[in-house]
Design an enzyme around this catalytic site. Structure first.
Site, PDB file in Angstrom:
ATOM      1  CB  CYS A 145      12.170  24.948  -3.117  1.00  0.00           C
ATOM      2  SG  CYS A 145      10.424  24.611  -3.463  1.00  0.00           S
ATOM      3  CG  ASP A 157       9.617  19.667  -3.059  1.00  0.00           C
ATOM      4  OD1 ASP A 157       9.895  18.601  -2.494  1.00  0.00           O
ATOM      5  OD2 ASP A 157       8.945  19.722  -4.106  1.00  0.00           O
ATOM      6  NE  ARG A 194       9.444  16.351  -4.261  1.00  0.00           N
ATOM      7  CZ  ARG A 194       8.987  16.509  -5.511  1.00  0.00           C
ATOM      8  NH1 ARG A 194       8.865  15.463  -6.310  1.00  0.00           N
ATOM      9  NH2 ARG A 194       8.667  17.713  -5.936  1.00  0.00           N
ATOM     10  CG  HIS A 203      13.209  21.287  -6.423  1.00  0.00           C
ATOM     11  ND1 HIS A 203      12.188  20.500  -6.891  1.00  0.00           N
ATOM     12  CD2 HIS A 203      12.640  22.175  -5.577  1.00  0.00           C
ATOM     13  CE1 HIS A 203      11.050  20.884  -6.360  1.00  0.00           C
ATOM     14  NE2 HIS A 203      11.297  21.911  -5.548  1.00  0.00           N
ATOM     15  CB  CYS A 211      10.039  23.599  -8.776  1.00  0.00           C
ATOM     16  SG  CYS A 211       9.406  24.680  -7.471  1.00  0.00           S
TER      17      CYS A 211
END
Length: 228
Positions: free
Chosen positions: A42, A44, A46, A98, A101
């Site tokens: 992803c 993302d 993080r 994750h 999400c």
């Protein structure tokens, strides 16, 4: 110091540290790449792939997009996949999503009038929800529903990988790569394996590739690879 200037400063410090520890680090790294893994994750911020598995530069070939999707008409992802499998000869492909999400959360809601392109990207996740609506809707909280769809989406993307001609040809000819579906916990930093498909995995006949056609296409594919 501005935020982007800090990044440049940190880069210089990192490069100096690497060279101090191993003077030949960058010279060796520049010669070639032979990663064992392709990571489809992803976007993302993080979930930095190399950091969460403590990998070094050169160990993983990486592709990231919103909600870690492997869409069969996405030529960006397919190009990464073909290069990783055909040229780099990766042994493992990991689809990693994750919990919590944002893309999955958005897919569980109505389409946004301001995010037209994002809506189209999330449509595939909405299909995963539609096919598993009863199970997901029965869960007691939004967090539980989101996290279950996260897991189901990862499993679906692994299946989509197995349905591509790129993977089936590599399975047929070289008995690799192994496909993995993992989920990452933002609250504890741990990875959880969800599904593994080995090269001898039996897939639904409707998705099987015609090996006769694959053999006809192989010389052209090898020609492209030899020019890289």
């Amino acid at each position: 110091m501005k935020s982007f200037e800090k990044l440049l400063s940190e880069n210089k410090a990192w490069a100096r540290e690497k060279k101090a520890h191993d003077p030949e680090f960058f010279a060796q790294l520049a010669k070639t790449q032979k990663p064992e893994f392709l990571w489809i994750g992803c976007s993302d911020s993080r979930v930095p792939a190399e950091i969460i598995v403590n990998a070094q530069p050169g160990e993983m070939f990486i592709h990231r997009n919103i909600a870690n999707q492997m869409i069969s008409t996405d030529f960006n992802c397919l190009s990464v996949l073909q290069y990783a499998v055909t040229v780099l000869k990766v042994k493992h492909i990991i689809v990693c999503g994750h919990y919590g999400c944002g893309g999955i959360k958005a897919a569980l809601g109505r389409q946004s009038s301001q995010l037209v392109l994002t809506n189209k990207w999330l449509m595939h996740i909405k299909d995963v929800y539609r096919l598993n609506r009863a199970e997901i809707d029965a869960l007691p909280t939004e967090e539980a529903r989101v996290n279950r769809l996260v897991e189901l989406n990862i499993q679906e993307q692994v299946q989509t990988l197995a349905h591509t001609s790129i993977i089936q040809q590599a399975w047929h000819e070289e008995n690799r790569p192994t496909l993995h579906g993992w989920v990452y916990g933002l609250d504890d930093g741990l990875l959880k394996p969800l599904v593994t498909l080995y090269p001898d995995t039996e897939i639904d006949p409707i998705f099987k590739y015609d090996y006769h056609e694959a053999d006809m296409a192989l010389p052209a594919m090898k020609f492209v690879s030899s020019r890289r």
